[in-house]
Design a protein around this motif. Sequence first.
Motif, PDB file in Angstrom:
ATOM      1  N   GLU A  76       0.832  -1.208   0.000  1.00 35.77           N
ATOM      2  CA  GLU A  76       0.000   0.000   0.000  1.00 35.77           C
ATOM      3  C   GLU A  76       0.865   1.257   0.000  1.00 35.77           C
ATOM      4  O   GLU A  76       0.558   2.250  -0.679  1.00 35.77           O
ATOM      5  CB  GLU A  76      -0.928  -0.003   1.217  1.00 35.77           C
ATOM      6  CG  GLU A  76      -2.181   0.852   1.058  1.00 35.77           C
ATOM      7  CD  GLU A  76      -3.120   0.338  -0.008  1.00 35.77           C
ATOM      8  OE1 GLU A  76      -3.817   1.163  -0.624  1.00 35.77           O
ATOM      9  OE2 GLU A  76      -3.163  -0.893  -0.239  1.00 35.77           O
ATOM     10  N   GLN A  77       1.956   1.225   0.743  1.00 38.19           N
ATOM     11  CA  GLN A  77       2.837   2.386   0.843  1.00 38.19           C
ATOM     12  C   GLN A  77       3.522   2.704  -0.487  1.00 38.19           C
ATOM     13  O   GLN A  77       3.658   3.873  -0.865  1.00 38.19           O
ATOM     14  CB  GLN A  77       3.894   2.134   1.919  1.00 38.19           C
ATOM     15  CG  GLN A  77       4.899   3.276   2.071  1.00 38.19           C
ATOM     16  CD  GLN A  77       5.918   2.995   3.163  1.00 38.19           C
ATOM     17  OE1 GLN A  77       5.711   2.137   4.033  1.00 38.19           O
ATOM     18  NE2 GLN A  77       7.027   3.701   3.147  1.00 38.19           N
ATOM     19  N   TYR A  78       3.937   1.657  -1.192  1.00 40.74           N
ATOM     20  CA  TYR A  78       4.744   1.866  -2.391  1.00 40.74           C
ATOM     21  C   TYR A  78       3.984   1.702  -3.699  1.00 40.74           C
ATOM     22  O   TYR A  78       4.571   1.870  -4.773  1.00 40.74           O
ATOM     23  CB  TYR A  78       5.948   0.917  -2.365  1.00 40.74           C
ATOM     24  CG  TYR A  78       6.963   1.318  -1.325  1.00 40.74           C
ATOM     25  CD1 TYR A  78       7.752   2.453  -1.503  1.00 40.74           C
ATOM     26  CD2 TYR A  78       7.113   0.582  -0.157  1.00 40.74           C
ATOM     27  CE1 TYR A  78       8.676   2.834  -0.541  1.00 40.74           C
ATOM     28  CE2 TYR A  78       8.030   0.957   0.808  1.00 40.74           C
ATOM     29  CZ  TYR A  78       8.815   2.085   0.605  1.00 40.74           C
ATOM     30  OH  TYR A  78       9.730   2.467   1.565  1.00 40.74           O
ATOM     31  N   LEU A  79       2.696   1.413  -3.628  1.00 41.36           N
ATOM     32  CA  LEU A  79       1.909   1.271  -4.858  1.00 41.36           C
ATOM     33  C   LEU A  79       1.973   2.523  -5.743  1.00 41.36           C
ATOM     34  O   LEU A  79       2.127   2.398  -6.970  1.00 41.36           O
ATOM     35  CB  LEU A  79       0.454   0.923  -4.510  1.00 41.36           C
ATOM     36  CG  LEU A  79      -0.459   0.596  -5.690  1.00 41.36           C
ATOM     37  CD1 LEU A  79       0.057  -0.618  -6.457  1.00 41.36           C
ATOM     38  CD2 LEU A  79      -1.892   0.346  -5.201  1.00 41.36           C
ATOM     39  N   PRO A  80       1.901   3.736  -5.190  1.00 37.57           N
ATOM     40  CA  PRO A  80       2.028   4.934  -6.046  1.00 37.57           C
ATOM     41  C   PRO A  80       3.395   5.021  -6.736  1.00 37.57           C
ATOM     42  O   PRO A  80       3.486   5.511  -7.869  1.00 37.57           O
ATOM     43  CB  PRO A  80       1.830   6.095  -5.065  1.00 37.57           C
ATOM     44  CG  PRO A  80       1.051   5.514  -3.938  1.00 37.57           C
ATOM     45  CD  PRO A  80       1.550   4.111  -3.798  1.00 37.57           C
ATOM     46  N   VAL A  81       4.450   4.551  -6.067  1.00 46.89           N
ATOM     47  CA  VAL A  81       5.789   4.564  -6.662  1.00 46.89           C
ATOM     48  C   VAL A  81       5.839   3.608  -7.857  1.00 46.89           C
ATOM     49  O   VAL A  81       6.404   3.930  -8.909  1.00 46.89           O
ATOM     50  CB  VAL A  81       6.845   4.159  -5.614  1.00 46.89           C
ATOM     51  CG1 VAL A  81       8.225   4.052  -6.246  1.00 46.89           C
ATOM     52  CG2 VAL A  81       6.870   5.157  -4.465  1.00 46.89           C
TER      53      VAL A  81
ATOM     54  N   LYS B 174       3.251   2.621  -9.637  1.00 48.26           N
ATOM     55  CA  LYS B 174       2.406   3.174 -10.710  1.00 48.26           C
ATOM     56  C   LYS B 174       3.167   4.226 -11.511  1.00 48.26           C
ATOM     57  O   LYS B 174       3.125   4.249 -12.753  1.00 48.26           O
ATOM     58  CB  LYS B 174       1.125   3.789 -10.148  1.00 48.26           C
ATOM     59  CG  LYS B 174       0.178   4.312 -11.241  1.00 48.26           C
ATOM     60  CD  LYS B 174      -1.096   4.879 -10.660  1.00 48.26           C
ATOM     61  CE  LYS B 174      -2.084   5.205 -11.773  1.00 48.26           C
ATOM     62  NZ  LYS B 174      -1.556   6.116 -12.807  1.00 48.26           N
ATOM     63  N   LYS B 175       3.891   5.087 -10.815  1.00 50.64           N
ATOM     64  CA  LYS B 175       4.668   6.123 -11.488  1.00 50.64           C
ATOM     65  C   LYS B 175       5.729   5.495 -12.386  1.00 50.64           C
ATOM     66  O   LYS B 175       5.925   5.921 -13.526  1.00 50.64           O
ATOM     67  CB  LYS B 175       5.322   7.035 -10.448  1.00 50.64           C
ATOM     68  CG  LYS B 175       6.120   8.201 -11.031  1.00 50.64           C
ATOM     69  CD  LYS B 175       6.602   9.117  -9.906  1.00 50.64           C
ATOM     70  CE  LYS B 175       7.351  10.333 -10.459  1.00 50.64           C
ATOM     71  NZ  LYS B 175       8.666   9.980 -11.018  1.00 50.64           N
TER      72      LYS B 175
ATOM     73  N   ASP C 235       3.940   4.087 -15.418  1.00 53.53           N
ATOM     74  CA  ASP C 235       3.470   5.157 -16.308  1.00 53.53           C
ATOM     75  C   ASP C 235       4.623   5.760 -17.111  1.00 53.53           C
ATOM     76  O   ASP C 235       4.434   6.202 -18.253  1.00 53.53           O
ATOM     77  CB  ASP C 235       2.775   6.250 -15.500  1.00 53.53           C
ATOM     78  CG  ASP C 235       1.407   5.822 -14.984  1.00 53.53           C
ATOM     79  OD1 ASP C 235       0.857   4.835 -15.517  1.00 53.53           O
ATOM     80  OD2 ASP C 235       0.902   6.469 -14.043  1.00 53.53           O
TER      81      ASP C 235
ATOM     82  N   TYR D 125       2.574  -3.289 -12.464  1.00 52.96           N
ATOM     83  CA  TYR D 125       1.725  -2.439 -11.626  1.00 52.96           C
ATOM     84  C   TYR D 125       0.354  -3.078 -11.458  1.00 52.96           C
ATOM     85  O   TYR D 125      -0.217  -3.071 -10.357  1.00 52.96           O
ATOM     86  CB  TYR D 125       1.589  -1.040 -12.228  1.00 52.96           C
ATOM     87  CG  TYR D 125       0.432  -0.267 -11.635  1.00 52.96           C
ATOM     88  CD1 TYR D 125       0.456   0.156 -10.310  1.00 52.96           C
ATOM     89  CD2 TYR D 125      -0.702   0.009 -12.399  1.00 52.96           C
ATOM     90  CE1 TYR D 125      -0.624   0.837  -9.750  1.00 52.96           C
ATOM     91  CE2 TYR D 125      -1.774   0.699 -11.857  1.00 52.96           C
ATOM     92  CZ  TYR D 125      -1.738   1.110 -10.535  1.00 52.96           C
ATOM     93  OH  TYR D 125      -2.802   1.778  -9.982  1.00 52.96           O
TER      94      TYR D 125
ATOM     95  N   LEU E 186      -1.482  -3.859  -7.997  1.00 53.94           N
ATOM     96  CA  LEU E 186      -2.796  -3.287  -7.714  1.00 53.94           C
ATOM     97  C   LEU E 186      -3.766  -4.391  -7.317  1.00 53.94           C
ATOM     98  O   LEU E 186      -4.522  -4.248  -6.340  1.00 53.94           O
ATOM     99  CB  LEU E 186      -3.308  -2.534  -8.939  1.00 53.94           C
ATOM    100  CG  LEU E 186      -4.725  -1.975  -8.840  1.00 53.94           C
ATOM    101  CD1 LEU E 186      -4.837  -0.959  -7.707  1.00 53.94           C
ATOM    102  CD2 LEU E 186      -5.157  -1.352 -10.162  1.00 53.94           C
TER     103      LEU E 186
ATOM    104  N   SER F  89      -3.047  -5.526  -3.827  1.00 52.83           N
ATOM    105  CA  SER F  89      -3.504  -4.524  -2.874  1.00 52.83           C
ATOM    106  C   SER F  89      -5.017  -4.620  -2.664  1.00 52.83           C
ATOM    107  O   SER F  89      -5.516  -4.557  -1.531  1.00 52.83           O
ATOM    108  CB  SER F  89      -3.126  -3.120  -3.363  1.00 52.83           C
ATOM    109  OG  SER F  89      -3.686  -2.124  -2.541  1.00 52.83           O
TER     110      SER F  89
END
Length: 226
Positions: free
Chosen positions: A121-126, A128-129, A132, A141, A145, A148
Amino acid sequence: MRYLPLFMLLCTCVAGSAFGQQANPLKRELDSMYVLDQRNREWLTKLGNNQPLTDSLSAVYKTDRSKLAGVLWAEQTKIDTTNLARAETILKQHGYPGKNLVGKPTNEAVFYIIQHSNKIEQYLPVIKKAADEGEIPFFQYAMMLDRSLMYGGKPQLYGTQASCRQIKKTKQSRCFVWPIANAKTVNERRKQAGFDLTVEENANRLNAAYEPSITVDEVRNTYVFK
């Protein structure tokens, strides 16, 4: 002045690039971390599928085959803890170490280390970036996801995750694909994300039952959750 033929220049550039990656200490470290992340998991998969293992493996761990899985998991837990701590330091120093920094397939190492951790959960945005920006394949990713969502008790989107649980009525264990949101169109999403296999083919690969219409509530009513 003499000029090298174009194909020789191209070969020189490619060789120089490959040498540069081999000389990259971060790449070497990540390659080693990836090997440690995967090694015991590969052996455990073979154990789970009753595939033959070399006799020396039991000898190295000084245990018989029936106890080998527990020993391998105990060792893997320690490896995962060490790998994650180092991966977090690397992320702070470099950001995500993607293909532009360490090349392929080393760019996938940190993804797998996080995927096997309790900090998705903490690193999912990293992740995704990185996906992308093309630093890692987008399907990775998608896998994180899905994991998660499953850990959060929600339907997954791409059908990548399976769970193995005890059936309440029979007390027997069963592996199944975690419920999928809009399962009718999951293979379209999988194709767009870059997966080669359909959800049905992936279920076979995972040795997991696939019921397209099953819901999270039905899963909770059918299986044991602790």
